[in-house]
Design an enzyme around this catalytic site. Structure first.
Site, PDB file in Angstrom:
ATOM      1  N   ILE A 270       0.742  -1.147   0.107  1.00 33.86           N
ATOM      2  CA  ILE A 270      -0.182  -0.215  -0.088  1.00 33.86           C
ATOM      3  C   ILE A 270       1.074   1.241   0.035  1.00 33.86           C
ATOM      4  O   ILE A 270       1.871   1.414   0.852  1.00 33.86           O
ATOM      5  CB  ILE A 270      -1.034   0.109   1.315  1.00 33.86           C
ATOM      6  CG1 ILE A 270      -1.869  -1.176   1.342  1.00 33.86           C
ATOM      7  CG2 ILE A 270      -1.862   1.165   1.416  1.00 33.86           C
ATOM      8  CD1 ILE A 270      -2.720  -1.398   0.270  1.00 33.86           C
ATOM      9  N   MET A 271       0.503   1.986  -1.058  1.00 38.05           N
ATOM     10  CA  MET A 271       1.305   3.366  -1.106  1.00 38.05           C
ATOM     11  C   MET A 271       0.332   4.334  -1.115  1.00 38.05           C
ATOM     12  O   MET A 271       0.090   5.073   0.008  1.00 38.05           O
ATOM     13  CB  MET A 271       2.215   3.501  -2.261  1.00 38.05           C
ATOM     14  CG  MET A 271       3.351   2.268  -2.394  1.00 38.05           C
ATOM     15  SD  MET A 271       4.518   2.645  -1.041  1.00 38.05           S
ATOM     16  CE  MET A 271       5.724   3.771  -1.995  1.00 38.05           C
ATOM     17  N   PHE A 810     -31.093  20.796  -5.888  1.00 39.50           N
ATOM     18  CA  PHE A 810     -31.575  20.734  -7.352  1.00 39.50           C
ATOM     19  C   PHE A 810     -33.036  20.046  -7.542  1.00 39.50           C
ATOM     20  O   PHE A 810     -33.328  19.293  -8.796  1.00 39.50           O
ATOM     21  CB  PHE A 810     -30.538  20.000  -8.022  1.00 39.50           C
ATOM     22  CG  PHE A 810     -29.068  20.452  -7.764  1.00 39.50           C
ATOM     23  CD1 PHE A 810     -28.906  21.974  -7.560  1.00 39.50           C
ATOM     24  CD2 PHE A 810     -28.248  19.663  -7.181  1.00 39.50           C
ATOM     25  CE1 PHE A 810     -27.773  22.488  -7.427  1.00 39.50           C
ATOM     26  CE2 PHE A 810     -27.030  20.112  -6.664  1.00 39.50           C
ATOM     27  CZ  PHE A 810     -26.620  21.492  -6.836  1.00 39.50           C
ATOM     28  N   MET A1093     -39.436  30.195  -6.890  1.00 43.64           N
ATOM     29  CA  MET A1093     -40.216  31.194  -6.107  1.00 43.64           C
ATOM     30  C   MET A1093     -39.951  31.297  -4.568  1.00 43.64           C
ATOM     31  O   MET A1093     -40.447  32.004  -3.978  1.00 43.64           O
ATOM     32  CB  MET A1093     -41.675  30.867  -6.357  1.00 43.64           C
ATOM     33  CG  MET A1093     -42.008  29.467  -5.696  1.00 43.64           C
ATOM     34  SD  MET A1093     -43.871  29.324  -5.972  1.00 43.64           S
ATOM     35  CE  MET A1093     -43.972  27.554  -4.965  1.00 43.64           C
ATOM     36  N   GLU A1272     -33.668  28.263 -11.659  1.00 44.10           N
ATOM     37  CA  GLU A1272     -33.753  27.379 -12.682  1.00 44.10           C
ATOM     38  C   GLU A1272     -33.543  27.598 -14.035  1.00 44.10           C
ATOM     39  O   GLU A1272     -33.369  26.893 -14.926  1.00 44.10           O
ATOM     40  CB  GLU A1272     -35.065  26.768 -12.161  1.00 44.10           C
ATOM     41  CG  GLU A1272     -35.381  26.004 -10.869  1.00 44.10           C
ATOM     42  CD  GLU A1272     -36.931  25.644 -10.905  1.00 44.10           C
ATOM     43  OE1 GLU A1272     -37.150  24.268 -11.244  1.00 44.10           O
ATOM     44  OE2 GLU A1272     -37.944  26.215 -10.777  1.00 44.10           O
TER      45      GLU A1272
END
Length: 1333
Positions: A270-271, A810, A1093, A1272
Site C-alpha cells: 500500500i502506497m 436541485f 419562487m 432554475e
C-alpha cells in the site's frame, strides 16, 4: 486542524463518526471514512464526506512530510476518504480547521473564496479551500493554469466554478485582464423605463479586492519539529498496527520490505491506496496483512543517464510529473518524446489529489485495463526493475506483462523497485492518445500508447508498437498487426491495411463490459489515424530540416484534431446592475451581498446534519434494497444479520405502525418489489460499519414477475396519470395547407442530481407523547412531516422538523427525504433510540433516481419561408415505479412546451409512463430542460429543410407582441425580444458564424459550431395554494432581530436575501438580523422551496411581518425621531407593544383548468437567451466549449452576486445534462452509474473558455422589489452547447455528403458525436463485424 501523527498519537483518531466510536483502530480505517473527520478527542467536521471513492474532492486535506534526504518539506493534497490512518505515521495533516476559523482568524484563501461568491451550498467549499491552500504552500504566487489544475479533482454542483477559480486567481501575479472585474451596465432606477440596457464604466463590483486581507506565506504554521526529528532518527524500527482481523506493517528499510514480502507474499503493498482502497470498500476484498513502504527512501529517486531515466517506484504521479518536466527541460527534444507523451496524460489523469497519492510502481504493477500511462510506457520500451530476497531482475513493460501473461508476471515475493524509461531517438515517435467522457479526472473510454521507429532517413517502418486500454479486461497489444507492418512505408496504404488488421486482431464482444462496442472499435482506428497524422507531420518537419524532400504534406484541412487538453483561460465578464443612486447606503437590496454562511462554508464551520455531535444511544441505519426489478418476495431471512455484533434490529414493512403505502409511495417493500433499489428492510446497529455488514447478511428470496418494464420505447399501456393536453387553433386542418410536413423523434436521457451532500436524516424519538424530532435536508418541511406522521400514525403536531441547510438539492430533496424520513422514523419508533440515516453515494443514486428521461415526438407543418403553421407534440416521460412528482412534471412540461415561439395551430399532449425503475422526481427546471429540446429540435429540422439557419427560423416564429400562450395566458414578450437581440448582437453571432464556417472549410477533422437559444421560462406553481408562504419575526430588547420563514436554504442564498429584505423594511443594518433555520415549530405548513419562487413568496412574507412591526413602532419613533433603533425597541417594550409577529403571503393566484386546457398557470415569465460556440473533434467525439454568452432577464436583482451564481451554476449543470452526464442501466433495470467514477458531472475544465453573463433589466411589479426568480432558468440555456455541437456535426456531415437532417438526442456524448460524424473509419467498423477467432 493540524494533526501531528506519530505512533503515540494514533489512538486519538480511534473513533470516526459513523460506525467506529469507541472501537480500536482498524489498520485500514481511512482518515475520512463514511463521514467527515470527527473523532472522540477532536470534533473535526470541516472535512466533508461525499463519494467515498476519491472522485469528488470534498474530503481534501493537506498532508505534509519531511524528506530527510533533501531536507525539504513536501505538502500535497489527498482525498481523506482513501487515506488509511496508519499510512500517516510521521506526517502532519492539515484539515480546513487548521487553515483558519471564525473563532480565531480566517485565512485569505477562505476569505477570498467567500467574498468572491465562490460558495453556494458550501458542502464542497472546505475541499476547494484545501486544494488552493495546498497549492499556495508550494507556490505562493501561482499561475492561473496552476489554479485550474489544482481544482481539477474537486467537484462543485452549485457554482459553475467561475467564482471559485476567480478567488484562486486573486493570488496570482497582477493581471491587467479586465475580464476578471465584474461591473454594472446601468445606474438608472428600475422605475424610470420599462427596459434598460447600456454598457458604461463600472459603478459597482461583485466584490472589492481592496477588502481582502493580504496573503503572507511566511505566516503559515511551521512543520512540527518533532516530526523532523522522527524522520531523521537513525534508529528507526519496523512499525506494526494490529487490528482484530488485519495487520498493518511499515518496514524500516528496503531489506525489511523484502523480508516482509517473503513472509507475506500475498500481502498487498500500500502506497497511495487508490487501487486497494476502493476494492476493499466497493468490492469487499479482504487482506489480513498490509505492507506499506511509504516514505522508504530506497524507492524515491531519479537516476538519469545518457540512455534514459530510472524513476523510483515510490514516486507519486505528481512527483513523476515534476521529474519528467525537469528531464524535458534538460534534454534535447528528440530524446523526450516518451516523456512528453506521459506528461500530456499526467495532466488529465485523475485529479491533483489522486496524482499525489497514486505511485508509479503501484500504477504499473496494478495494470488496470484503463491505464493511461502503461500503454505509453510500453510503447516507449520501458523496463520494470524488480527486487526480492533472491536478488534483482528486470522485466520488459510490454504486451505480455500488460496482458498479464503468467510468464511475464511478478513473483509473489517480488516488489517493484523502479521503472526505467529510455530516451527516444531522432527517427522514433512515441505518442499517447485518449478519449474520455470529460477532459479531466475520468477513465478513458479508449486510450492508446503507440510508437514507431524508422530506418534512419527513410519512412520505412523498423519497429512498430500499439497498445490499447479499455478495449478488454487488460491493456491489449496489437502485436500481430505491428509485426505485419514492419518494412512498410508510412503512407496511406499502410494506414488502410493497419486499420483492417488491428480491427481483426482486437475483438470487443457485443456484450462487453462498458458497452459502446461500435464506438470503441471506431476509436481504435481513429486513434491510430491520429497517430499516423502526427507522425506524418513529424516526418515532414524532419524532411524540411534534412532537405531529403521525401514526403508531401497531407491535404489542406487534414491536420490532426485537438487532443482535448484542458486549456481553459476561463475569462469571464459579468454585467450586472447598479442600484438607484438615491438608495440609502445602509439598504442592502440590489447589492452583491456575500452569502450569509459563506465564511462558515469556507472554514468548515457551517453545520450539516452529519456534522452534528453524536447523540446518546444513537443507532446507524443501513438499507437492504431489491436486486430485482419486478418480483414477488418469498422470504426475508434476517437471522444471520441479527446474530452479528452491534446489530440491534432489522426493520421491515411489518414494523410500520401506520401507513406503509402513502399517496402511492411505499416505505418498505411488502409482498413484492417493483424496482431495483426499492428499500426492502433496514438494519439498525451501534455503528454504521456494523449496520452495513449486517445488511449484506440479510437473505431475500424472490420470484420474478412479468412484465418487467424498463424503457418507454416499448409501450405497455402503463401510465402513472391521465393525459395532459393544451391546444390552440385547428392543428389537423392547418396541416392541409402547408408547404412541407416533417415528423421526428427526440430522446432526452435522465440526469442524476449529484448533490454533494447525500440524503441525511437524524430521527430522535422523544420520551413523551409519541413526539419525534427530525433533523434533515429537504426542500419541503411539510411533506416530510406529513409522511412521517402517516408512517407513525400520529398527528403532525408531534413531529418537529428542523432544516438548517442542505448541501445541494436541485429538486432531489423534495419528496425523497419524506420517504426516507418515514423509513428512519419507523426505525426510531421501533428501537426507541435515535437513528442516524445517511445514504452512501451509490445507494443515494440507486434509490432516489433523478430527472425524467423523455421521448418526444413531433409533426410540424411549415411554409418554405420558415413560418411554422402547425405543430403536434407528444411527450412520454419515464416516471418509474411510483407517482412521486411525475404528473406535476408532465403538467409543467406541457404548459411550457411552446417556449418562445408562436405557432397558431399548436397541440401538445403528454403522459408519464410507469416502469420498473426507481421513481424519477423533481429536478431543476422541472421538465423544461427536457421538453424544450424537442421544440429546438424541430426548429433546427425546419431550418434545414428551408435552407435557413436555426436562428433565422427562431426569429421568424418568435413571439413579437403582447399575446396569449397556447394555454391562454397573456404576456408581453418585449424582454424576450430584447434578450434575444442583445444576445445575437453582443456575442457577435453573425461574424463568428461566418468565421466558424471559414474554419470548417479549412479543417476536415475538426469542426466548429455555434447556436443561440431563446427562453421563455415560468416561475411558480399553477396551483395557487402552493405559492403561499409565512414568516415569523422577533425583535429582542437589545435590538437584534430573529427571522424565520417557510423556505429552505439549499445554497441558493435564500436566507441571505431574506436578511436583505428585513434590513430594508426595518431600516436596520444586516448585522442586527439573524436567521437560524427552518423548522415546523416556528412556521407551520411550509410549502416547497421550489419553482424558483423561494425568494418571491418568502420575501413577501418577511416583508409583511416587518411592515407590521414597523407600523407598531411608528408611534414610538414619532415621539423620539432622533432616537436609535435600540432606544425605540426599549420604549416599545415599556409601552407593551408586541415585538413579535407572523407575516403571510397568500401567494400568486394562479390557476389551470386541464379540462379546458387553459388558465393563468404562472405568475410571470423569466426570459433569456444564450449563445455558445464549440469545437468538435470528429475523430474521437471530444468537444471544447470555446465561449458562452448569457443574457438573462432579471428585472431588478435583490442580490446580483447570488443571482449570477445561480445562472452560471444552472448553465453548467445544464451543459453537463446535455453533453456528458449519462445514466446507464442494464436490461434488467440495474443502475450501473453509482458514483463519480461512472457518472461524470462537469469539472472546472468543462466550463467555457470565455464566459459572459449579462443581467437584463425590466419591470416585474408583481414580485418583491420587482425581482424575478432565477434559480432554475439558466438550466435550459445549457442547451446552446448541445445545439452548437449539432451545428458542428451537421457541418461535418455536409462535407461528407450525408443527409442534412439526422436524429437529435441528448446528451451529445463523445460516442454520439463520433458515430454521427460518419466517415471511412465508422464505415470500416460497420463492415468488419466478426466473431472471435
Amino acid at each position: 486542524m493540524r494533526l501531528c501523527l506519530k505512533k503515540a498519537s494514533l489512538t486519538c483518531l480511534s473513533g470516526l463518526r459513523r460506525g467506529n466510536r469507541g472501537s480500536g483502530v482498524p489498520p485500514t480505517l481511512n482518515l475520512c471514512r463514511e463521514s467527515q473527520l470527527p473523532t472522540l478527542r477532536f470534533h473535526l467536521t470541516g472535512t466533508k464526506y461525499s463519494c467515498g471513492s476519491g472522485g469528488c474532492g470534498a474530503c481534501t486535506v493537506m498532508v505534509s512530510r519531511y524528506d530527510p534526504k533533501t531536507k525539504k518539506i513536501h505538502h500535497y493534497p489527498v482525498t481523506a476518504c482513501l487515506v488509511p490512518i496508519c499510512s500517516l505515521h510521521g506526517a502532519a495533516v492539515t484539515t480546513v480547521e487548521g487553515v483558519g476559523s471564525i473563532k480565531t482568524r480566517i485565512h485569505p484563501v477562505q476569505e477570498r473564496l467567500a467574498k468572491c461568491h465562490g460558495t453556494q451550498c458550501g458542502f464542497c467549499s472546505p475541499g476547494m479551500v484545501m486544494s488552493i491552500y495546498t497549492l499556495l504552500r508550494n507556490h505562493p504566487e501561482p499561475t492561473p493554469e496552476q489554479i485550474t489544475e489544482a481544482l481539477g479533482g474537486n467537484l462543485c454542483r452549485c457554482t459553475g466554478y467561475r467564482p471559485i477559480v476567480e478567488s484562486g486567481k486573486t493570488f496570482c501575479a497582477v493581471s491587467n485582464d479586465k475580464k476578471y472585474f465584474f461591473n454594472s451596465c446601468t445606474s438608472l432606477s428600475i422605475s424610470e423605463v420599462p427596459f434598460v440596457f447600456c454598457f458604461v464604466e463600472m459603478c459597482t463590483k461583485l466584490y472589492n479586492e481592496d477588502e481582502f486581507q493580504p496573503f503572507d506565506p511566511t505566516q503559515e504554521p511551521i512543520f512540527p519539529p518533532e516530526l523532523i526529528r522522527m524522520a531523521e532518527d537513525p534508529n528507526k524500527r519496523r512499525l506494526t498496527f494490529r487490528g482484530k482481523r488485519t495487520t498493518w506493517i511499515t518496514p524500516v528499510n528496503l531489506n525489511d520490505l523484502l523480508e516482509l514480502k517473503t513472509s507475506f507474499p500475498e500481502a498487498p503493498i500500500i502506497m497511495g491506496n487508490t487501487a486497494v482502497g476502493p476494492s476493499i470498500k466497493f468490492r469487499d476484498e479482504f487482506h489480513p496483512v498490509f505492507i506499506s513502504p511509504l516514505g522508504l527512501q530506497e524507492l524515491y529517486f531519479v537516476d538519469s543517464t545518457d540512455d534514459g531515466v530510472t524513476i523510483g517506484a515510490g514516486y507519486s504521479l505528481a512527483q513523476l510529473n515534476d521529474a519528467l518536466h525537469f528531464i524535458v527541460s534538460e534534454q534535447p527534444k528528440e530524446k523526450t518524446k516518451t516523456y512528453h507523451a506521459l506528461l500530456k496524460h499526467l495532466r488529465t489523469l485523475a485529479g491533483a489529489q489522486i496524482r499525489n497519492m497514486a505511485t508509479l510502481g503501484g500504477h504499473v504493477v496494478s495494470r488496470p485495463n484503463y491505464s493511461d500511462l502503461n500503454p505509453i510506457l510500453a510503447a516507449g520500451n520501458a523496463t520494470i526493475n524488480l527486487i526480492s530476497k533472491e536478488g534483482k531482475r528486470q522485466i520488459p513493460l510490454d504486451g505480455r506483462f500488460l496482458e498479464k501473461s503468467p510468464e511475464a508476471n511478478l513473483k509473489s515475493e517480488e516488489t517493484v523497485l523502479s521503472v526505467y524509461i529510455p530516451h527516444s531517438t531522432q527517427w522514433h515517435f512515441v505518442s499517447g492518445l485518449r478519449i474520455a467522457q470529460r477532459q479531466e479526472n475520468a477513465f478513458a473510454i479508449v486510450n492508446a500508447g503507440m510508437s514507431v521507429k524508422f530506418e534512419d532517413g527513410t519512412d520505412t517502418i523498423k519497429e512498430l508498437q500499439m497498445f490499447y486500454g479499455s478495449v478488454g479486461p487488460t491493456v491489449v497489444s496489437a502485436s500481430k498487426t505491428c509485426q505485419q507492418l514492419i518494412g512498410r512505408k508510412w503512407n496511406d496504404q499502410m494506414l488502410s491495411d493497419a486499420c483492417r488488421l488491428v480491427l481483426d486482431e482486437i475483438y470487443i464482444p457485443p456484450d462487453a463490459e462498458g458497452g459502446m462496442v461500435e464506438y470503441r472499435r471506431t476509436l481504435i482506428i481513429s486513434l491510430l489515424f491520429k497517430f499516423y497524422l502526427k507522425v506524418r507531420r513529424g516526418l515532414n518537419k524532419m524532411v524540411r530540416t534534412t532537405s531529403l524532400g521525401l514526403w508531401a504534406p497531407w491535404p489542406p484541412g487534414h491536420e490532426p484534431a485537438h487532443e482535448g487538453m484542458p486549456g481553459n483561460k476561463i475569462t469571464c465578464f459579468v454585467r450586472e446592475q447598479c442600484v438607484d443612486p438615491h438608495q440609502p447606503p445602509q439598504d442592502p437590496v440590489g447589492h452583491p451581498v456575500m452569502h450569509q454562511s459563506a465564511i462558515k462554508h469556507t472554514t468548515g464551520e457551517a453545520v450539516f446534519v452529519d456534522d452534528m455531535p453524536p447523540i446518546s444511544q444513537e443507532l446507524f441505519l443501513a438499507v437492504v434494497t431489491s436486486t430485482r426489478a419486478h418480483a414477488k418476495i418469498i422470504l426475508i431471512d434476517t437471522s444471520a444479520a441479527l446474530a452479528l455484533p452491534g446489530v440491534v434490529d432489522v426493520i421491515t414493512a411489518e414494523d410500520v405502525p401506520g401507513d406503509n403505502s402513502y399517496q402511492g409511495e411505499i416505505f418498505y417493500a411488502q409482498n413484492e418489489v417493483i424496482c431495483v433499489g426499492q428499500i426492502v428492510c433496514t438494519v439498525a446497529a451501534d455503528t454504521y460499519a456494523h449496520a452495513k455488514e449486517a445488511a449484506k447478511k440479510v437473505r431475500i428470496v424472490y420470484e420474478d414477475l412479468e412484465p418487467r418494464i424498463i424503457t418507454i420505447e416499448v409501450q405497455h399501456n402503463s401510465f402513472l396519470s391521465a393525459e395532459k393536453k393544451i391546444e390552440q387553433g385547428d392543428v389537423e386542418q392547418a396541416f392541409k395547407y402547408v408547404d412541407q410536413i416533417i415528423e421526428g423523434k427526440v430522446h432526452v436521457e435522465g440526469q442524476e442530481h449529484f448533490y454533494m451532500e447525500t440524503q441525511t436524516i437524524l430521527a430522535i424519538p422523544q420520551e413523551e407523547d409519541k413526539e419525534m424530532v427530525c433533523t434533515y435536508v429537504t426542500l419541503g418541511t411539510y411533506l416530510f412531516q406529513e409522511y412521517v406522521a402517516a408512517a407513525l400514525n400520529i398527528p403532525r403536531n408531534r413531529i418537529a422538523c428542523h432544516t438548517k441547510r442542505a448541501g445541494g438539492a436541485f429538486g432531489g430533496k423534495v419528496s425523497k427525504p419524506a420517504l426516507l424520513g418515514a423509513v428512519s422514523a419507523v426505525a426510531a419508533k421501533k428501537t426507541g433510540r435515535p437513528i442516524r440515516f445517511i445514504l452512501e453515494r451509490g445507494d443515494d443514486m440507486l434509490i432516489t433516481a433523478g430527472r425524467h428521461p423523455l421521448l418526444g415526438k413531433y409533426k410540424i407543418g411549415f411554409m418554405n419561408n420558415g413560418v411554422i403553421k402547425a405543430a403536434d407534440i407528444e411527450y412520454y416521460i419515464n416516471g418509474g415505479c411510483s407517482p412521486d412528482e411525475s404528473e406535476l412534471v408532465m403538467e409543467f412540461m406541457v404548459l411550457r412546451s411552446e417556449n418562445a415561439y408562436y405557432i397558431p395551430n399548436f397541440r401538445c399532449r403528454g403522459r408519464p409512463c410507469k416502469t420498473n425503475l426507481p421513481s424519477n422526481t423533481a429536478f431543476r427546471g422541472f421538465g423544461f430542460p427536457q421538453g424544450i429540446v424537442v421544440g429546438e429540435a424541430y426548429i433546427t429540422a425546419v431550418a434545414s429543410q428551408c435552407d435557413l439557419t436555426p436562428e433565422q427560423v427562431k426569429e421568424i416564429n418568435m413571439y413579437k407582441r403582447t399575446s396569449r400562450t397556447a394555454h391562454k395566458q397573456t404576456f408581453n414578450p418585449e424582454p424576450l425580444r430584447r434578450c434575444w437581440k442583445e444576445c445575437l448582437e453582443k456575442s457577435s453571432f453573425s461574424a463568428r458564424k461566418l468565421a466558424a464556417e471559414e474554419f470548417n472549410k479549412k479543417n476536415y477533422w475538426k469542426k466548429r459550431g455555434l447556436a443561440a437559444v431563446p427562453m421563455k421560462f415560468t416561475v411558480g406553481m399553477p396551483t395557487a395554494f402552493y405559492n403561499q408562504a409565512a414568516a415569523l419575526v422577533h425583535i429582542y430588547l437589545d435590538g437584534s432581530v430573529l427571522v424565520s420563514h417557510s423556505g429552505c436554504e439549499l445554497g441558493q442564498g435564500l436566507h441571505t436575501k431574506m436578511i436583505q429584505v428585513a434590513s430594508r423594511e426595518l431600516n436596520i443594518p444586516e448585522s442586527y438580523i439573524h436567521l437560524s433555520e427552518t423548522n415546523t415549530t416556528t412556521v407551520s405548513n411550509a410549502t416547497f422551496t421550489a419553482g424558483s419562487m423561494g425568494a418571491d413568496i418568502n420575501g413577501k412574507a418577511v416583508q409583511n411581518a416587518c411592515q407590521i412591526l414597523k407600523a407598531r413602532l411608528e408611534p414610538v419613533i414619532r415621539k423620539n425621531p432622533r432616537g436609535t433603533w435600540e432606544v425605540w425597541i426599549s420604549e416599545a417594550y415599556k409601552e407593551s407593544i408586541s415585538l413579535s409577529t407572523t407575516g403571510y403571503f397568500k401567494g400568486y393566484q394562479t390557476n389551470m383548468d386541464w379540462k379546458k386546457g387553459e388558465g393563468n398557470a404562472f405568475p410571470y415569465f423569466v426570459y433569456g437567451a444564450s449563445c455558445s460556440e464549440v469545437e468538435v473533434d470528429c475523430l474521437t467525439g471530444a468537444h471544447k466549449l470555446l465561449r458562452t454568452d448569457i443574457f438573462m432577464d432579471a428585472a431588478f436583482s435583490i442580490n446580483p452576486a447570488v443571482d449570477i451564481g445561480q445562472i452560471e451554476g444552472a448553465f453548467v449543470q445544464g451543459m453537463g445534462f446535455y453533453t456528458i452526464e449519462e445514466l446507464k442501466y442494464s436490461p434488467e433495470g440495474v443502475l450501473y452509474s453509482r458514483g463519480p467514477d461512472d457518472y461524470k458531472i462537469p469539472t472546472v475544465t468543462e466550463i467555457p473558455e470565455e464566459f459572459n453573463v449579462t443581467l437584463v433589466h425590466s419591470q416585474n411589479p408583481i414580485a418583491i422589489y420587482s425581482s424575478k426568480g432565477l434559480g432554475e432558468a439558466g438550466m435550459f440555456l445549457g442547451s446552446s452547447v448541445l445545439f452548437a455541437i449539432y451545428d458542428a456535426m451537421a457541418a461535418a456531415r455536409r462535407e461528407r455528403g450525408l443527409t442534412k437532417t439526422f436524429t437529435l438526442s441528448s446528451p451529445a456524448t463523445p460516442e454520439l458525436i463520433r458515430m454521427t460524424c460518419v466517415d471511412q473509419f465508422t464505415d470500416m467498423v460497420r463492415l468488419v463485424r466478426r466473431a472471435p477467432c
